[in-house]
Motif scaffolding. Structure first.
Motif, PDB file in Angstrom:
ATOM      1  N   VAL A  26      15.100 -14.427   4.450  1.00  0.00           N
ATOM      2  CA  VAL A  26      13.830 -13.863   4.015  1.00  0.00           C
ATOM      3  C   VAL A  26      13.268 -12.998   5.144  1.00  0.00           C
ATOM      4  CG1 VAL A  26      11.417 -14.431   3.524  1.00  0.00           C
ATOM      5  CG2 VAL A  26      13.251 -15.639   2.339  1.00  0.00           C
ATOM      6  N   GLY A  27      12.919 -11.769   4.795  1.00  0.00           N
ATOM      7  CA  GLY A  27      12.440 -10.828   5.800  1.00  0.00           C
ATOM      8  C   GLY A  27      13.502  -9.876   6.292  1.00  0.00           C
ATOM      9  N   THR A  28      14.720  -9.958   5.736  1.00  0.00           N
ATOM     10  CA  THR A  28      15.797  -9.057   6.155  1.00  0.00           C
ATOM     11  C   THR A  28      16.086  -7.966   5.135  1.00  0.00           C
ATOM     12  OG1 THR A  28      17.585 -10.385   5.179  1.00  0.00           O
ATOM     13  CG2 THR A  28      16.885 -10.968   7.411  1.00  0.00           C
ATOM     14  N   ALA A  29      15.417  -8.003   3.983  1.00  0.00           N
ATOM     15  CA  ALA A  29      15.654  -7.016   2.922  1.00  0.00           C
ATOM     16  C   ALA A  29      14.390  -6.199   2.688  1.00  0.00           C
ATOM     17  CB  ALA A  29      16.072  -7.718   1.625  1.00  0.00           C
ATOM     18  N   PRO A  30      14.540  -4.958   2.260  1.00  0.00           N
ATOM     19  CA  PRO A  30      13.363  -4.136   1.951  1.00  0.00           C
ATOM     20  C   PRO A  30      12.871  -4.386   0.531  1.00  0.00           C
ATOM     21  CG  PRO A  30      15.337  -2.835   1.675  1.00  0.00           C
ATOM     22  CD  PRO A  30      15.798  -4.193   2.158  1.00  0.00           C
ATOM     23  N   LEU A  31      11.622  -4.062   0.284  1.00  0.00           N
ATOM     24  CA  LEU A  31      11.127  -4.040  -1.079  1.00  0.00           C
ATOM     25  C   LEU A  31      11.865  -2.947  -1.855  1.00  0.00           C
ATOM     26  CD1 LEU A  31       7.301  -4.349  -0.333  1.00  0.00           C
ATOM     27  CD2 LEU A  31       8.824  -6.170  -1.133  1.00  0.00           C
ATOM     28  N   ASP A  32      11.900  -3.053  -3.172  1.00  0.00           N
ATOM     29  CA  ASP A  32      12.663  -2.063  -3.939  1.00  0.00           C
ATOM     30  C   ASP A  32      11.901  -1.475  -5.121  1.00  0.00           C
ATOM     31  OD1 ASP A  32      12.666  -4.225  -5.660  1.00  0.00           O
ATOM     32  OD2 ASP A  32      14.836  -4.558  -5.589  1.00  0.00           O
ATOM     33  N   ARG A  33      10.603  -1.752  -5.232  1.00  0.00           N
ATOM     34  CA  ARG A  33       9.794  -1.127  -6.276  1.00  0.00           C
ATOM     35  C   ARG A  33       8.996   0.002  -5.644  1.00  0.00           C
ATOM     36  NH1 ARG A  33       6.414  -5.920  -8.650  1.00  0.00           N
ATOM     37  NH2 ARG A  33       5.216  -4.134  -9.452  1.00  0.00           N
ATOM     38  N   GLN A  34       9.195   1.217  -6.115  1.00  0.00           N
ATOM     39  CA  GLN A  34       8.587   2.379  -5.475  1.00  0.00           C
ATOM     40  C   GLN A  34       7.077   2.267  -5.385  1.00  0.00           C
ATOM     41  OE1 GLN A  34      10.545   4.835  -4.049  1.00  0.00           O
ATOM     42  NE2 GLN A  34       8.576   5.295  -3.072  1.00  0.00           N
ATOM     43  N   ALA A  35       6.458   1.675  -6.387  1.00  0.00           N
ATOM     44  CA  ALA A  35       5.000   1.558  -6.379  1.00  0.00           C
ATOM     45  C   ALA A  35       4.504   0.724  -5.208  1.00  0.00           C
ATOM     46  CB  ALA A  35       4.526   0.943  -7.691  1.00  0.00           C
ATOM     47  N   PHE A 536     -10.602  16.186   8.371  1.00  0.00           N
ATOM     48  CA  PHE A 536     -10.410  14.741   8.394  1.00  0.00           C
ATOM     49  C   PHE A 536     -10.080  14.256   6.992  1.00  0.00           C
ATOM     50  CE2 PHE A 536     -12.339  10.488   7.738  1.00  0.00           C
ATOM     51  CZ  PHE A 536     -11.518   9.760   8.593  1.00  0.00           C
ATOM     52  N   ASP A 537      -8.925  13.615   6.860  1.00  0.00           N
ATOM     53  CA  ASP A 537      -8.498  13.047   5.584  1.00  0.00           C
ATOM     54  C   ASP A 537      -8.226  11.568   5.817  1.00  0.00           C
ATOM     55  OD1 ASP A 537      -7.278  12.191   3.273  1.00  0.00           O
ATOM     56  OD2 ASP A 537      -5.913  13.893   3.099  1.00  0.00           O
ATOM     57  N   PRO A 538      -9.065  10.678   5.290  1.00  0.00           N
ATOM     58  CA  PRO A 538      -8.882   9.247   5.546  1.00  0.00           C
ATOM     59  C   PRO A 538      -7.609   8.672   4.944  1.00  0.00           C
ATOM     60  CG  PRO A 538     -10.541   9.580   3.858  1.00  0.00           C
ATOM     61  CD  PRO A 538     -10.224  10.935   4.420  1.00  0.00           C
ATOM     62  N   GLY A 539      -6.953   9.425   4.062  1.00  0.00           N
ATOM     63  CA  GLY A 539      -5.721   8.940   3.452  1.00  0.00           C
ATOM     64  C   GLY A 539      -4.475   9.225   4.254  1.00  0.00           C
ATOM     65  N   GLU A 540      -4.610  10.009   5.347  1.00  0.00           N
ATOM     66  CA  GLU A 540      -3.446  10.347   6.153  1.00  0.00           C
ATOM     67  C   GLU A 540      -3.255   9.333   7.287  1.00  0.00           C
ATOM     68  OE1 GLU A 540      -1.075  12.413   5.773  1.00  0.00           O
ATOM     69  OE2 GLU A 540      -1.851  13.479   4.035  1.00  0.00           O
ATOM     70  N   PRO A 541      -2.038   8.776   7.412  1.00  0.00           N
ATOM     71  CA  PRO A 541      -1.789   7.815   8.491  1.00  0.00           C
ATOM     72  C   PRO A 541      -1.394   8.534   9.779  1.00  0.00           C
ATOM     73  CG  PRO A 541       0.155   7.991   7.115  1.00  0.00           C
ATOM     74  CD  PRO A 541      -0.871   8.917   6.519  1.00  0.00           C
ATOM     75  N   TYR A 542      -1.774   7.962  10.897  1.00  0.00           N
ATOM     76  CA  TYR A 542      -1.391   8.485  12.200  1.00  0.00           C
ATOM     77  C   TYR A 542      -0.884   7.346  13.074  1.00  0.00           C
ATOM     78  CZ  TYR A 542      -3.953  12.729  10.954  1.00  0.00           C
ATOM     79  OH  TYR A 542      -4.388  13.867  10.334  1.00  0.00           O
ATOM     80  N   PHE A 583     -10.571   0.957  -1.926  1.00  0.00           N
ATOM     81  CA  PHE A 583      -9.474   0.791  -0.978  1.00  0.00           C
ATOM     82  C   PHE A 583      -8.242   0.213  -1.668  1.00  0.00           C
ATOM     83  CE2 PHE A 583      -7.618  -2.141   2.374  1.00  0.00           C
ATOM     84  CZ  PHE A 583      -6.948  -1.148   3.064  1.00  0.00           C
ATOM     85  N   PHE A 584      -8.441  -0.749  -2.518  1.00  0.00           N
ATOM     86  CA  PHE A 584      -7.322  -1.401  -3.194  1.00  0.00           C
ATOM     87  C   PHE A 584      -6.901  -0.697  -4.491  1.00  0.00           C
ATOM     88  CE2 PHE A 584      -8.800  -4.961  -0.543  1.00  0.00           C
ATOM     89  CZ  PHE A 584      -7.585  -5.382  -0.025  1.00  0.00           C
ATOM     90  N   SER A 585      -7.556   0.381  -4.842  1.00  0.00           N
ATOM     91  CA  SER A 585      -7.210   1.057  -6.100  1.00  0.00           C
ATOM     92  C   SER A 585      -6.904   2.544  -5.947  1.00  0.00           C
ATOM     93  CB  SER A 585      -8.349   0.892  -7.112  1.00  0.00           C
ATOM     94  OG  SER A 585      -9.561   1.449  -6.620  1.00  0.00           O
ATOM     95  N   THR A 586      -7.315   3.166  -4.857  1.00  0.00           N
ATOM     96  CA  THR A 586      -7.044   4.586  -4.658  1.00  0.00           C
ATOM     97  C   THR A 586      -5.561   4.801  -4.387  1.00  0.00           C
ATOM     98  OG1 THR A 586      -9.263   4.984  -3.777  1.00  0.00           O
ATOM     99  CG2 THR A 586      -7.554   6.614  -3.239  1.00  0.00           C
ATOM    100  N   PRO A 587      -4.883   5.650  -5.134  1.00  0.00           N
ATOM    101  CA  PRO A 587      -3.440   5.845  -4.936  1.00  0.00           C
ATOM    102  C   PRO A 587      -3.125   6.337  -3.526  1.00  0.00           C
ATOM    103  CG  PRO A 587      -4.138   6.766  -7.027  1.00  0.00           C
ATOM    104  CD  PRO A 587      -5.393   6.403  -6.300  1.00  0.00           C
ATOM    105  N   TYR A 588      -2.014   5.847  -2.996  1.00  0.00           N
ATOM    106  CA  TYR A 588      -1.548   6.229  -1.663  1.00  0.00           C
ATOM    107  C   TYR A 588      -0.692   7.481  -1.801  1.00  0.00           C
ATOM    108  CZ  TYR A 588       0.669   5.723   2.959  1.00  0.00           C
ATOM    109  OH  TYR A 588       1.131   5.921   4.240  1.00  0.00           O
ATOM    110  N   GLN A 589      -1.238   8.631  -1.393  1.00  0.00           N
ATOM    111  CA  GLN A 589      -0.541   9.906  -1.590  1.00  0.00           C
ATOM    112  C   GLN A 589      -0.681  10.802  -0.359  1.00  0.00           C
ATOM    113  OE1 GLN A 589      -2.556  11.229  -5.154  1.00  0.00           O
ATOM    114  NE2 GLN A 589      -1.071  10.234  -6.497  1.00  0.00           N
ATOM    115  N   ILE A 601      -0.902  -1.732  -1.935  1.00  0.00           N
ATOM    116  CA  ILE A 601      -1.762  -1.931  -3.098  1.00  0.00           C
ATOM    117  C   ILE A 601      -2.904  -0.939  -2.919  1.00  0.00           C
ATOM    118  CG2 ILE A 601      -3.291  -3.480  -4.352  1.00  0.00           C
ATOM    119  CD1 ILE A 601      -1.568  -5.794  -3.525  1.00  0.00           C
ATOM    120  N   GLY A 602      -2.833   0.179  -3.629  1.00  0.00           N
ATOM    121  CA  GLY A 602      -3.767   1.255  -3.360  1.00  0.00           C
ATOM    122  C   GLY A 602      -3.519   1.802  -1.960  1.00  0.00           C
ATOM    123  N   GLN A 603      -4.570   1.823  -1.140  1.00  0.00           N
ATOM    124  CA  GLN A 603      -4.465   2.261   0.253  1.00  0.00           C
ATOM    125  C   GLN A 603      -4.129   1.106   1.192  1.00  0.00           C
ATOM    126  OE1 GLN A 603      -4.890   5.436   1.558  1.00  0.00           O
ATOM    127  NE2 GLN A 603      -4.990   6.251  -0.520  1.00  0.00           N
TER     128      GLN A 603
END
Length: 766
Positions: A26-35, A536-542, A583-589, A601-603
């Motif tokens: 457990v913890g050695t495989a990646p998730l496989d659902r794109q969502a 500034f875009d709060p949805g962009e990760p750095y 935060f939990f519902s805005t799509p991560y794009q 889950i969302g952001q």
């Protein structure tokens, strides 16, 4: 390769222990659902899998016998040097050192090969059948189908055992080699290979650069090899191999030994490390005098059994119990035990000393300091004492307290332990904690700027490149984390009677407000002149520009010490809840790709640390029922939901993401580990009995519990009505029973009263 689903064990059953439910894969495989994955990974890379190891080890051990199916000598496919990735179809070797995390570069590599073989880094791989791969705490086995050879691994605290069951062959080989930097290898007699790695020893390296590998029977032939770089354009075919040569030095220096075997004959290899060949041999004799594989395996299993039996769970599904005990296993990946009391070890300055207590390596505070260290406080308070002693010793050796990656979170350990009643020389620790927080030459980067302005600026890079920009000062995240640390430091100062210090650090603990931009409703970076960074875009990760491995959405919630203060900044409970809902519902794009940002889950990003507390913040804002639903969803969707059943989001980071599962599955979580408070979620088990390290039992009973009945209708603590969506350590320290009545619809009144909200800095200051 066919993917084999996780084998779930309906434990406990008669004759079985909790340890039987755990699967270290457990913890050695990646998730496989794109969502659930987001937009990671970047092209040409593998998706993060948790990056744990399924190898055989003991709790907190720095020694692990591990399978290796990732060739880090040729590629760096993920963020850290993990040795194993579940979906890889071929095995290239096994290691007997390197610790329980990031051991993919451990030395030496050992590989049984029947017939022809090649010189590393062109390792001779073997296909293996997932259906015949087995892993349990302290044990790993796999069939190398290419060579018709079975491999079994187990370990003691300082030695690794590898048992190879060969077919009938005159050419049953074992290949032993160092890695790219090479070193020196020698064949001694007809049973032993020893060597020393040329790499500079790692700080707090408990293994040491020397190794000794001893075989259970004489080999009939041997030789040595190395990769030969004869020219600038050398290729993989350039090598130097000589039969019957005993000594070799160079890149990938190694030896091969050959056995003449009948079908089913076994060869046992025992490996130990040390800071000299003599020390390695001493460790081999002391911990494994007779090479009895079954005895060592049984001892390793017994060690894990004693630990796992401290947490009894009933109810839930077999898969949930498998995931629970598997994540509990991974939770004890760190910190690593360096030396038992009375043993010799090499300190931070390279000096050989005798341990006055069990000596541990550094705590990865940015990772496990948020949750795992609290799990240890509950289960192993005496170990926590030794961890704190070890950290204080290292501070005395180096002049400053360890920080670990980002922030200055050692204070979270000391303040949290003090508030949980763990005895210690806190005044001694405070000397170095304070020095970290006040000495500009210390490990707190940009401390002068933080102390002067109350925030840390960032520099807009030329061209403002697309995220995730890896440069920068992570000014926003660093400000937030220093404020969190200062709040804990203020509490330690107050307890020590240092009122002036307490006031100073408490004032600095409010610095998070200085990077909140009310016009956007987010924490936002500033330039040196105090202007908000734009665009500034709060949805962009750095990775390091304004934020740390996170987006503005994720970083907003990094105020664990003052959630009420954050509620006030956002405009009150209703506005806070609306923001958290978004935060939990805005799509991560995002445009940029953050490797760590998976488990979405969302952001929200479960795969990395900055926002892992966010689902629990509804306890402060009067809607704890949303916490109950969200934590159940995270547990169900972001762990083991892939085809293999072993999938993890992001990186486990030495037990952090695993500890989140363990604590949340039991039904509570320490949003701020420096406080004594635990926030209630929704337990997935009908009953949990936590045998705490002080000998008392904390029992959680969830009545009418099911996958549908996730909402708390009412609660009783020690027979009394309980309306708070949290409890404090003092409520359970002497043993306690918490009874939760569950239902399919939320009781929106339970835990909603503002007076029932958990403590916050702002509330205490009013």
């Amino acid at each position: 390769m066919d993917v084999v689903h996780a084998q779930v064990v309906d434990a406990p059953q008669r004759g079985m222990h909790a340890v039987d439910a755990a699967d270290p894969r457990v913890g050695t495989a990646p998730l496989d659902r794109q969502a659930l994955i987001g937009n990671a990974p970047p092209p040409g890379e593998l998706l993060y899998s948790g990056l744990t190891s399924p190898g055989a080890r003991l709790p907190h051990s720095a020694t692990e016998a591990a399978p290796v199916n990732v060739n880090l000598d040729l590629s760096y496919p993920m963020g850290v040097g993990t040795p194993y990735y579940y979906t890889n179809p071929t095995m290239i070797g096994f290691t007997g050192g390197g610790g329980s995390t990031y051991g993919g570069n451990a030395e030496p590599m050992v590989m049984p090969v029947v017939g022809d073989w090649t010189v590393p880094p062109a390792y001779t791989p073997s296909y293996y059948d997932k259906a015949h791969e087995k892993a349990s705490p302290g044990y790993y086995s796999v069939n190398l189908d290419t060579f018709h050879t079975r491999v079994e691994l187990t370990a003691t605290q300082r030695t690794s055992l590898m048992r190879f069951t060969f077919p009938a062959s005159h050419r049953s080989n074992v290949i032993v080699n160092l890695r790219r930097q090479g070193g020196h290898v020698e064949v001694v007699g007809d049973r032993t290979i020893r060597g020393v790695a040329a790499d500079k020893p790692r700080e707090n390296d408990t293994d040491g650069p020397w190794f000794v590998a001893e075989f259970s029977r004489p080999f009939v032939a041997f030789g040595t090899f190395r990769a030969s770089r004869g020219s600038e354009d050398w290729g993989l075919g350039d090598k130097d191999v000589q039969a019957e040569r005993r000594i070799v030095s160079g890149s990938y220096a190694g030896a091969y030994v050959t056995f003449d075997t009948k079908a089913g004959e076994q060869v046992l290899v025992r490996i130990a490390h040390g800071h000299s060949a003599e020390e390695a041999e001493q460790r081999l004799r002391a911990e494994d005098p007779d090479g009895d594989f079954e005895r060592v395996h049984n001892q390793a299993r017994a060690s894990w059994t004693r630990l796992f039996d401290r947490v009894e769970v009933t109810g839930g599904t077999p898969k949930q119990r498998m995931l629970f005990y598997s994540t509990l296993f991974q939770s004890f990946a760190s910190p690593r035990l360096v030396a038992r009391k009375g043993e010799r070890f090499t300190d931070s300055n390279g000096q050989v000393r005798v341990a006055e207590h069990d000596r541990y390596g550094p705590v990865p505070f940015w990772d496990t300091g948020r949750n795992q260290i609290v799990l240890l406080m509950l289960l192993e308070p005496q170990v926590v004492q030794d961890i704190m002693r070890s950290e204080l010793d290292m501070a005395r050796e180096r002049g400053y307290m360890n920080t670990s990656f980002h922030g200055d979170h050692a204070v979270l350990l000391y303040d949290g332990a003090w508030q949980r009643g763990i005895p210690f020389d806190y005044a001694g620790a405070y000397t170095y904690l304070r020095k970290n927080a006040t000495d500009p030459k210390g490990p707190r980067h940009y401390l002068d700027e933080y102390a002067k302005n109350g925030w840390i600026a960032d520099i807009v890079p030329p061209g403002n490149p697309s995220p995730p920009y890896a440069g920068g000062k992570a000014g926003v995240a660093t400000t937030l984390e220093y404020a969190w640390d200062d709040h804990a430091l203020a509490d330690v100062a107050r307890r020590l009677g240092k009122a002036d210090d307490a006031r100073m650090f408490l004032r600095r603990a409010a610095s998070y407000r200085n990077v909140f931009d009310p016009s956007t409703g987010f924490m936002r970076g500033k330039t040196a002149d105090g202007q908000w960074i734009a665009p500034f875009d709060p949805g962009e990760p750095y990775y390091n520009f304004m934020m740390k491995e996170a987006s503005g959405w994720s970083t907003l919630w990094l105020v664990p010490h003052d959630v009420q203060g954050l509620i006030d900044l956002l405009g009150g409970r209703a506005a806070f809840n609306a923001k958290l809902d978004a935060f939990f519902s805005t799509p991560y794009q995002p445009k940029g790709i953050c490797r760590d940002c998976t488990g979405m889950i969302g952001q929200y990003v479960q795969g990395n640390q900055p926002d892992q507390q966010a689902a629990y913040l509804y306890a402060w804002s009067g809607q704890p029922w949303k916490t109950q639903a969200l934590t159940r969803r995270i547990l169900a969707e972001l762990y083991g939901s892939d085809a293999s059943g072993y999938g993890f989001p992001g990186m486990d980071d030495q037990g952090s993401t695993s500890s989140w599962y363990v604590l949340s599955a039991m039904g509570f979580y320490p949003v701020d580990p420096s406080s004594p408070d635990y926030i209630l979620g929704s337990p997935i088990f009908d009953r949990v009995r936590l045998h705490m390290g002080n000998g008392k039992v904390f029992e959680i009973i969830a009545r009418n519990n099911s996958a549908r009945n996730v909402y708390i209708q009412s609660a009783m603590l020690n027979g009394k009505r309980w309306t708070k969506p949290w409890f404090s350590h003092a409520d359970i320290a002497n043993g306690a029973t918490l009874v939760l009545t569950m239902g399919p619809e939320p009781n929106k009144a339970w835990g909603a009263d503002p007076h029932d909200a958990p403590p916050s800095m702002s509330v205490h200051q009013q």
